[in-house]
Design a protein around this motif. Structure first.
Motif, PDB file in Angstrom:
ATOM      1  N   GLU A  51       0.824  -1.203   0.000  1.00  0.00           N
ATOM      2  CA  GLU A  51       0.000   0.000   0.000  1.00  0.00           C
ATOM      3  C   GLU A  51       0.861   1.257   0.000  1.00  0.00           C
ATOM      4  N   ASN A  52       2.136   1.123   0.321  1.00  0.00           N
ATOM      5  CA  ASN A  52       3.033   2.278   0.352  1.00  0.00           C
ATOM      6  C   ASN A  52       3.670   2.574  -1.002  1.00  0.00           C
ATOM      7  N   ASP A  53       3.532   1.663  -1.971  1.00  0.00           N
ATOM      8  CA  ASP A  53       4.172   1.855  -3.270  1.00  0.00           C
ATOM      9  C   ASP A  53       3.421   2.886  -4.106  1.00  0.00           C
ATOM     10  N   GLU A  54       4.183   3.571  -4.943  1.00  0.00           N
ATOM     11  CA  GLU A  54       3.608   4.558  -5.848  1.00  0.00           C
ATOM     12  C   GLU A  54       3.666   3.990  -7.265  1.00  0.00           C
ATOM     13  N   PHE A  55       2.589   4.150  -8.008  1.00  0.00           N
ATOM     14  CA  PHE A  55       2.475   3.586  -9.346  1.00  0.00           C
ATOM     15  C   PHE A  55       2.268   4.683 -10.375  1.00  0.00           C
ATOM     16  N   ILE A  56       2.703   4.410 -11.585  1.00  0.00           N
ATOM     17  CA  ILE A  56       2.433   5.289 -12.717  1.00  0.00           C
ATOM     18  C   ILE A  56       1.646   4.452 -13.723  1.00  0.00           C
ATOM     19  N   VAL A  57       0.499   4.969 -14.135  1.00  0.00           N
ATOM     20  CA  VAL A  57      -0.336   4.284 -15.120  1.00  0.00           C
ATOM     21  C   VAL A  57      -0.276   5.093 -16.399  1.00  0.00           C
ATOM     22  N   THR A  58       0.049   4.432 -17.501  1.00  0.00           N
ATOM     23  CA  THR A  58       0.175   5.099 -18.786  1.00  0.00           C
ATOM     24  C   THR A  58      -0.197   4.116 -19.896  1.00  0.00           C
ATOM     25  N   VAL A  59       0.134   4.456 -21.128  1.00  0.00           N
ATOM     26  CA  VAL A  59      -0.193   3.600 -22.275  1.00  0.00           C
ATOM     27  C   VAL A  59       1.091   3.068 -22.889  1.00  0.00           C
ATOM     28  N   ALA A  89     -10.603  12.139 -23.167  1.00  0.00           N
ATOM     29  CA  ALA A  89     -10.020  12.791 -21.986  1.00  0.00           C
ATOM     30  C   ALA A  89      -9.190  11.797 -21.177  1.00  0.00           C
ATOM     31  N   ASP A  90      -9.681  10.576 -21.036  1.00  0.00           N
ATOM     32  CA  ASP A  90      -8.939   9.540 -20.304  1.00  0.00           C
ATOM     33  C   ASP A  90      -7.679   9.134 -21.061  1.00  0.00           C
ATOM     34  N   GLN A  91      -7.786   9.030 -22.383  1.00  0.00           N
ATOM     35  CA  GLN A  91      -6.607   8.695 -23.190  1.00  0.00           C
ATOM     36  C   GLN A  91      -5.507   9.738 -23.012  1.00  0.00           C
ATOM     37  N   GLU A  92      -5.883  11.007 -23.031  1.00  0.00           N
ATOM     38  CA  GLU A  92      -4.894  12.074 -22.866  1.00  0.00           C
ATOM     39  C   GLU A  92      -4.287  12.041 -21.465  1.00  0.00           C
ATOM     40  N   MET A  93      -5.121  11.819 -20.458  1.00  0.00           N
ATOM     41  CA  MET A  93      -4.640  11.735 -19.079  1.00  0.00           C
ATOM     42  C   MET A  93      -3.610  10.599 -18.957  1.00  0.00           C
ATOM     43  N   LEU A  94      -3.904   9.448 -19.573  1.00  0.00           N
ATOM     44  CA  LEU A  94      -2.997   8.304 -19.498  1.00  0.00           C
ATOM     45  C   LEU A  94      -1.710   8.556 -20.283  1.00  0.00           C
ATOM     46  N   ARG A  95      -1.802   9.242 -21.407  1.00  0.00           N
ATOM     47  CA  ARG A  95      -0.582   9.548 -22.181  1.00  0.00           C
ATOM     48  C   ARG A  95       0.401  10.372 -21.340  1.00  0.00           C
ATOM     49  N   GLN A  96      -0.145  11.245 -20.503  1.00  0.00           N
ATOM     50  CA  GLN A  96       0.700  12.070 -19.640  1.00  0.00           C
ATOM     51  C   GLN A  96       1.194  11.288 -18.431  1.00  0.00           C
ATOM     52  N   GLY A  97       0.499  10.210 -18.092  1.00  0.00           N
ATOM     53  CA  GLY A  97       0.874   9.394 -16.939  1.00  0.00           C
ATOM     54  C   GLY A  97       0.110   9.803 -15.698  1.00  0.00           C
ATOM     55  N   VAL A  98      -0.472   8.845 -15.025  1.00  0.00           N
ATOM     56  CA  VAL A  98      -1.241   9.089 -13.807  1.00  0.00           C
ATOM     57  C   VAL A  98      -0.481   8.444 -12.649  1.00  0.00           C
ATOM     58  N   VAL A  99      -0.186   9.233 -11.629  1.00  0.00           N
ATOM     59  CA  VAL A  99       0.538   8.746 -10.450  1.00  0.00           C
ATOM     60  C   VAL A  99      -0.480   8.390  -9.368  1.00  0.00           C
ATOM     61  N   LEU A 100      -0.371   7.180  -8.835  1.00  0.00           N
ATOM     62  CA  LEU A 100      -1.293   6.697  -7.809  1.00  0.00           C
ATOM     63  C   LEU A 100      -0.512   6.143  -6.631  1.00  0.00           C
ATOM     64  N   GLN A 101      -1.040   6.363  -5.432  1.00  0.00           N
ATOM     65  CA  GLN A 101      -0.399   5.889  -4.208  1.00  0.00           C
ATOM     66  C   GLN A 101      -1.124   4.655  -3.692  1.00  0.00           C
ATOM     67  N   GLY A 102      -0.445   3.499  -3.694  1.00  0.00           N
ATOM     68  CA  GLY A 102      -0.976   2.287  -3.086  1.00  0.00           C
ATOM     69  C   GLY A 102      -1.809   1.424  -4.021  1.00  0.00           C
ATOM     70  N   LEU A 103      -1.885   0.159  -3.652  1.00  0.00           N
ATOM     71  CA  LEU A 103      -2.613  -0.835  -4.448  1.00  0.00           C
ATOM     72  C   LEU A 103      -4.110  -0.554  -4.520  1.00  0.00           C
ATOM     73  N   GLU A 104      -4.684  -0.085  -3.426  1.00  0.00           N
ATOM     74  CA  GLU A 104      -6.128   0.166  -3.424  1.00  0.00           C
ATOM     75  C   GLU A 104      -6.492   1.263  -4.423  1.00  0.00           C
ATOM     76  N   SER A 105      -5.722   2.333  -4.432  1.00  0.00           N
ATOM     77  CA  SER A 105      -5.961   3.420  -5.394  1.00  0.00           C
ATOM     78  C   SER A 105      -5.783   2.922  -6.819  1.00  0.00           C
ATOM     79  N   LEU A 106      -4.761   2.117  -7.036  1.00  0.00           N
ATOM     80  CA  LEU A 106      -4.516   1.559  -8.365  1.00  0.00           C
ATOM     81  C   LEU A 106      -5.678   0.669  -8.791  1.00  0.00           C
ATOM     82  N   SER A 107      -6.137  -0.184  -7.898  1.00  0.00           N
ATOM     83  CA  SER A 107      -7.231  -1.098  -8.196  1.00  0.00           C
ATOM     84  C   SER A 107      -8.503  -0.334  -8.560  1.00  0.00           C
TER      85      SER A 107
END
Length: 115
Positions: A51-59, A89-107
């Motif tokens: 839950e402490n890990d930080e993730f980047i979601v992109t394409v 809008a979601d495609q553009e957001m993902l192209r820029q990369g979305v930073v999320l904190q923890g597995l729950e946020s990612l899920s």
């Protein structure tokens, strides 16, 4: 056996040895353009995250892909979610990369894109 026959046989054996070594070198050499497969110690999976890990979601290659923030060159999960199936809008957001904190946020974030 005559000396000439012995020398010819020895030369033939040396040629076969040289040919075998060359073939072995070709087989064992890495193929250009194909990246090496990471060893198990270099790979990470979502099951190893906390839950402490930080993730980047992109394409990547048209699919929503998850990276560990500290390892932006190695994806930890390439989802089955096609980016072109999402809103612009979601495609553009993902192209820029979305930073999320923890597995729950990612899920929760990935669930929003699911079927």
């Amino acid at each position: 056996m005559s000396r000439k026959i012995k020398l010819t046989a020895a030369a033939a054996c040396l040629c076969l040895i040289a040919l075998s070594l060359t073939a072995l070198a070709v087989v064992l050499s890495p193929v250009q353009g194909i990246p090496p497969v990471p060893s198990p110690s270099q790979t990470t999976s979502l099951f190893e995250m906390s839950e402490n890990d930080e993730f980047i979601v992109t394409v990547l290659d048209g699919y929503v892909t998850v990276y560990l923030s500290g390892s932006p060159d190695t994806p930890i999960e390439k989802t089955e979610i096609r980016a072109d199936s999402l809103r612009l809008a979601d495609q553009e957001m993902l192209r820029q990369g979305v930073v999320l904190q923890g597995l729950e946020s990612l899920s929760h974030f990935l669930e929003d894109f699911g079927p």
